[in-house]
Each structure stands twice: as C-alpha cells, then as structure tokens.
Motif scaffolding. Sequence first.
Motif, PDB file in Angstrom:
ATOM      1  N   ASN A 273       0.787  -1.235   0.000  1.00 49.40           N
ATOM      2  CA  ASN A 273       0.000   0.000   0.000  1.00 49.40           C
ATOM      3  C   ASN A 273       0.819   1.285   0.000  1.00 49.40           C
ATOM      4  OD1 ASN A 273      -2.499  -1.431   0.076  1.00 49.40           O
ATOM      5  ND2 ASN A 273      -2.184  -1.798   2.262  1.00 49.40           N
ATOM      6  N   GLU A 274       1.965   1.297   0.684  1.00 47.30           N
ATOM      7  CA  GLU A 274       2.800   2.499   0.702  1.00 47.30           C
ATOM      8  C   GLU A 274       3.724   2.558  -0.513  1.00 47.30           C
ATOM      9  OE1 GLU A 274       2.406   4.885   2.845  1.00 47.30           O
ATOM     10  OE2 GLU A 274       1.023   3.839   4.188  1.00 47.30           O
ATOM     11  N   PHE A 275       4.350   1.442  -0.834  1.00 47.94           N
ATOM     12  CA  PHE A 275       5.309   1.394  -1.945  1.00 47.94           C
ATOM     13  C   PHE A 275       4.673   0.978  -3.270  1.00 47.94           C
ATOM     14  CE2 PHE A 275       9.293   0.616   0.886  1.00 47.94           C
ATOM     15  CZ  PHE A 275       9.350   1.972   1.149  1.00 47.94           C
ATOM     16  N   GLY A 276       3.485   0.388  -3.214  1.00 50.81           N
ATOM     17  CA  GLY A 276       2.820  -0.015  -4.451  1.00 50.81           C
ATOM     18  C   GLY A 276       3.395  -1.272  -5.075  1.00 50.81           C
ATOM     19  N   LEU A 277       4.179  -2.031  -4.317  1.00 46.16           N
ATOM     20  CA  LEU A 277       4.747  -3.286  -4.816  1.00 46.16           C
ATOM     21  C   LEU A 277       4.186  -4.420  -3.963  1.00 46.16           C
ATOM     22  CD1 LEU A 277       6.734  -4.735  -6.708  1.00 46.16           C
ATOM     23  CD2 LEU A 277       8.491  -4.437  -4.946  1.00 46.16           C
ATOM     24  N   PRO A 278       3.271  -5.217  -4.509  1.00 46.76           N
ATOM     25  CA  PRO A 278       2.651  -6.279  -3.709  1.00 46.76           C
ATOM     26  C   PRO A 278       3.684  -7.224  -3.100  1.00 46.76           C
ATOM     27  CG  PRO A 278       1.496  -6.005  -5.791  1.00 46.76           C
ATOM     28  CD  PRO A 278       2.754  -5.190  -5.895  1.00 46.76           C
ATOM     29  N   LEU A 279       3.396  -7.665  -1.889  1.00 44.86           N
ATOM     30  CA  LEU A 279       4.276  -8.602  -1.193  1.00 44.86           C
ATOM     31  C   LEU A 279       3.433  -9.541  -0.345  1.00 44.86           C
ATOM     32  CD1 LEU A 279       7.017  -9.650  -0.053  1.00 44.86           C
ATOM     33  CD2 LEU A 279       6.848  -7.831   1.667  1.00 44.86           C
ATOM     34  N   THR A 280       3.728 -10.811  -0.450  1.00 46.42           N
ATOM     35  CA  THR A 280       3.081 -11.820   0.387  1.00 46.42           C
ATOM     36  C   THR A 280       4.138 -12.546   1.188  1.00 46.42           C
ATOM     37  OG1 THR A 280       1.228 -12.174  -1.144  1.00 46.42           O
ATOM     38  CG2 THR A 280       1.706 -13.941   0.412  1.00 46.42           C
ATOM     39  N   MET A 281       3.917 -12.664   2.484  1.00 43.07           N
ATOM     40  CA  MET A 281       4.831 -13.387   3.365  1.00 43.07           C
ATOM     41  C   MET A 281       4.084 -14.585   3.948  1.00 43.07           C
ATOM     42  SD  MET A 281       6.673 -10.175   5.294  1.00 43.07           S
ATOM     43  CE  MET A 281       7.834 -11.203   6.196  1.00 43.07           C
ATOM     44  N   THR A 282       4.722 -15.753   3.867  1.00 43.00           N
ATOM     45  CA  THR A 282       4.088 -16.982   4.341  1.00 43.00           C
ATOM     46  C   THR A 282       5.001 -17.681   5.335  1.00 43.00           C
ATOM     47  OG1 THR A 282       3.028 -17.228   2.169  1.00 43.00           O
ATOM     48  CG2 THR A 282       2.982 -19.143   3.638  1.00 43.00           C
ATOM     49  N   PRO A 283       4.816 -17.412   6.633  1.00 44.41           N
ATOM     50  CA  PRO A 283       5.632 -18.094   7.635  1.00 44.41           C
ATOM     51  C   PRO A 283       5.214 -19.553   7.785  1.00 44.41           C
ATOM     52  CG  PRO A 283       4.001 -16.701   8.692  1.00 44.41           C
ATOM     53  CD  PRO A 283       3.891 -16.438   7.227  1.00 44.41           C
ATOM     54  N   ASN A 284       6.192 -20.402   8.036  1.00 49.21           N
ATOM     55  CA  ASN A 284       5.948 -21.811   8.304  1.00 49.21           C
ATOM     56  C   ASN A 284       6.206 -22.038   9.788  1.00 49.21           C
ATOM     57  OD1 ASN A 284       6.152 -24.620   8.680  1.00 49.21           O
ATOM     58  ND2 ASN A 284       6.916 -24.953   6.610  1.00 49.21           N
ATOM     59  N   PHE A 285       5.157 -22.212  10.557  1.00 46.67           N
ATOM     60  CA  PHE A 285       5.308 -22.331  12.001  1.00 46.67           C
ATOM     61  C   PHE A 285       5.756 -23.725  12.436  1.00 46.67           C
ATOM     62  CE2 PHE A 285       2.397 -18.738  11.434  1.00 46.67           C
ATOM     63  CZ  PHE A 285       3.085 -17.772  12.150  1.00 46.67           C
ATOM     64  N   GLU A 286       5.892 -24.633  11.469  1.00 49.22           N
ATOM     65  CA  GLU A 286       6.422 -25.954  11.781  1.00 49.22           C
ATOM     66  C   GLU A 286       7.941 -25.915  11.906  1.00 49.22           C
ATOM     67  OE1 GLU A 286       4.711 -28.697  12.360  1.00 49.22           O
ATOM     68  OE2 GLU A 286       2.725 -27.868  11.973  1.00 49.22           O
ATOM     69  N   ASP A 287       8.597 -25.188  10.997  1.00 44.88           N
ATOM     70  CA  ASP A 287      10.070 -25.155  11.020  1.00 44.88           C
ATOM     71  C   ASP A 287      10.645 -23.749  11.167  1.00 44.88           C
ATOM     72  OD1 ASP A 287       9.616 -24.019   8.532  1.00 44.88           O
ATOM     73  OD2 ASP A 287      10.545 -25.641   7.381  1.00 44.88           O
ATOM     74  N   MET A 288       9.783 -22.746  11.354  1.00 40.03           N
ATOM     75  CA  MET A 288      10.176 -21.353  11.548  1.00 40.03           C
ATOM     76  C   MET A 288      10.818 -20.716  10.315  1.00 40.03           C
ATOM     77  SD  MET A 288      11.484 -21.074  15.505  1.00 40.03           S
ATOM     78  CE  MET A 288      10.302 -21.280  16.847  1.00 40.03           C
ATOM     79  N   SER A 289      10.603 -21.301   9.157  1.00 45.83           N
ATOM     80  CA  SER A 289      11.049 -20.672   7.921  1.00 45.83           C
ATOM     81  C   SER A 289       9.964 -19.709   7.447  1.00 45.83           C
ATOM     82  CB  SER A 289      11.326 -21.731   6.846  1.00 45.83           C
ATOM     83  OG  SER A 289      10.113 -22.379   6.466  1.00 45.83           O
ATOM     84  N   CYS A 290      10.254 -18.986   6.381  1.00 44.17           N
ATOM     85  CA  CYS A 290       9.268 -18.046   5.847  1.00 44.17           C
ATOM     86  C   CYS A 290       9.574 -17.788   4.377  1.00 44.17           C
ATOM     87  CB  CYS A 290       9.296 -16.728   6.624  1.00 44.17           C
ATOM     88  SG  CYS A 290       8.040 -15.527   6.092  1.00 44.17           S
ATOM     89  N   ASP A 291       8.541 -17.673   3.574  1.00 37.40           N
ATOM     90  CA  ASP A 291       8.696 -17.339   2.163  1.00 37.40           C
ATOM     91  C   ASP A 291       8.093 -15.971   1.887  1.00 37.40           C
ATOM     92  OD1 ASP A 291       9.949 -19.730   1.568  1.00 37.40           O
ATOM     93  OD2 ASP A 291       8.099 -20.743   0.972  1.00 37.40           O
ATOM     94  N   MET A 292       8.891 -15.118   1.253  1.00 39.30           N
ATOM     95  CA  MET A 292       8.428 -13.799   0.826  1.00 39.30           C
ATOM     96  C   MET A 292       8.323 -13.813  -0.694  1.00 39.30           C
ATOM     97  SD  MET A 292      11.004 -11.468   3.170  1.00 39.30           S
ATOM     98  CE  MET A 292      10.161  -9.913   2.786  1.00 39.30           C
ATOM     99  N   VAL A 293       7.219 -13.327  -1.232  1.00 39.65           N
ATOM    100  CA  VAL A 293       7.047 -13.285  -2.682  1.00 39.65           C
ATOM    101  C   VAL A 293       6.673 -11.864  -3.086  1.00 39.65           C
ATOM    102  CG1 VAL A 293       5.836 -14.198  -4.681  1.00 39.65           C
ATOM    103  CG2 VAL A 293       6.324 -15.701  -2.744  1.00 39.65           C
ATOM    104  N   TYR A 294       7.626 -11.173  -3.692  1.00 31.56           N
ATOM    105  CA  TYR A 294       7.367  -9.835  -4.223  1.00 31.56           C
ATOM    106  C   TYR A 294       6.610  -9.957  -5.539  1.00 31.56           C
ATOM    107  CZ  TYR A 294      10.738  -7.953  -0.861  1.00 31.56           C
ATOM    108  OH  TYR A 294      11.391  -7.591   0.297  1.00 31.56           O
TER     109      TYR A 294
END
Length: 270
Positions: free
Chosen positions: A212-233
């Motif tokens: 919303n501020e930068f106008g570049l969509p971003l989705t973050m998907t944390p994995n609470f099983e192994d504490m990893s996370c995927d960010m997709v710009y």
Amino acid sequence: MVALSLQGVQASPAQPQCQRPSSRGGRAAGVIRIRCGIAEPSGEPAPLGQKTRYNDGIFEKAFMTLFARKMEKFADPPAPAGKARENKGWWDWGYDYESFVDVSRRVMQRRSRIQQQQVVREVLLSMLPPGAPAQFRKLFPPTKWAAEFNAALTVPFFDWLVGPSEVMEVEINGVKQKSGVHIKKCRYLENSGCVGMCVNMCKIPTQDFFTNEFGLPLTMTPNFEDMSCDMVYGQAPPTFEEDPVSKQACYANICSMAKPSSSVCHKLQA
C-alpha cells in the motif's frame, strides 16, 4: 503444529567472526571472512528446538539500536533490569537482538492486533525521508524487474533481522520469476517464540507497507512448523480473514504470552 521447547539449550561462546567455506576454485579448504552472521560451525541455522547463535557486528547492532529506539516511544516501560539502557546514547549500541525483541514485546502489551500493526507502520515511515514512498513507486513500479530487484536486496539487507535467506524462483500469474525469498529459520520468530509477534509486528505490517505504501505487492508466508518463511514480491497478499495465519495456535511451550487453552493465538483475535 509441532511442540517446541528451547529450554535447556546451551549456547557456546560466540566465535570472533563468522567463517564460511570459500566457493572459489582451488580454495575449498579456505574461508571467506564476512562482516558477521551465524556463529554455528555449520554456517546454517541451528536445528529446530535449538537456538541459533549469531555473531553480530557494528552494522547489525546499528540497525537493532535504530529500530529499537524508534519503537521505544510506543513501548511499555522496561522491567527494572532493563533500566540501564535508558540512559545510553545513540552510539552506545545499547541494544542486542534480545533487547530488540524485548522492545517489540513491550510494544504489543495492551495493544490490539490493529494497533500493533499501526505502530510498525509509523516506525517504518519514520525511517524514511519525506516523499520516499512516492519516489519508490516511481523507481519501482510493480513489474517483474522491480519484484526481482527487491528480492535480491532483501537477502543482504534484512539478514540482521530474519537471518540467512536466499532468492528463489516463484510463479505469479503463470510467469516464472526470481522474486521470492526463502528465509531458512526466521531469527525474529525464533527469538520471540511468539506467533502473534511474527504476524502483527512483522508479516502483516511489512506486507501492507510494501503493497500500500510502496505499491509493490508482497506476500509473506511463515511456516510455524520449522520457523522458515517465504516472501514473494509481486504477489498480492490475502486478506487477514483468508490467510491461514489467522487460525494459527500459539507456541504454547515457549511463548511467555501464550494461552494454551486457546486454539488460536489470542494476539491474533484482539
């Protein structure tokens, strides 16, 4: 969700500097000296249930101190043991990662989910010069190149916050692009042990800020099983109600604010 316990984990003294195997030909036995990083012998995050050791340098401590001091004005007063930090100057590097997380935890206290996210937005905006979001939109319109460029920047510049990560290929609307970032074991989640802190103080406000501020969509998907996370710009995030994190339970064994009787983290419901 797996049950985790970090109790009883013994961290050995940090190494003087991080060392990683050289990838240059003929130097397999050599090392590359870098500014800082993981202090584990393997150079990788510790296994699940063990706390990863880091060797933070001046650059990392500067960011920890800067962010922590920005958040302090929104935080509840520290416990008596933390009062020694109150009189430190900006250049005393008075915050390590543990105290940075402690400030985040104190910001959460007595605030609703939305209020926590608003604090993070204000802190992020305060880090930028006037007009920065508008300039970002001009420089980085929501294109494949902009998404891939920001993914590449995330790996080195957010290492201090989330730990080691790597760019990965993703598919958005049928187009393959290297605008994904895989965080191997999120340092923020690992140190806080708090689902609510991950979602309210990192995932949602970061997604919202870029989208919303930068106008570049971003989705973050944390994995609470192994504490990893995927960010997709370049990928628009779902609404909170449609996001699986909205139904996530607490880390009952390691979160000091957890309510084990609740099937969903109470910090996601307020």
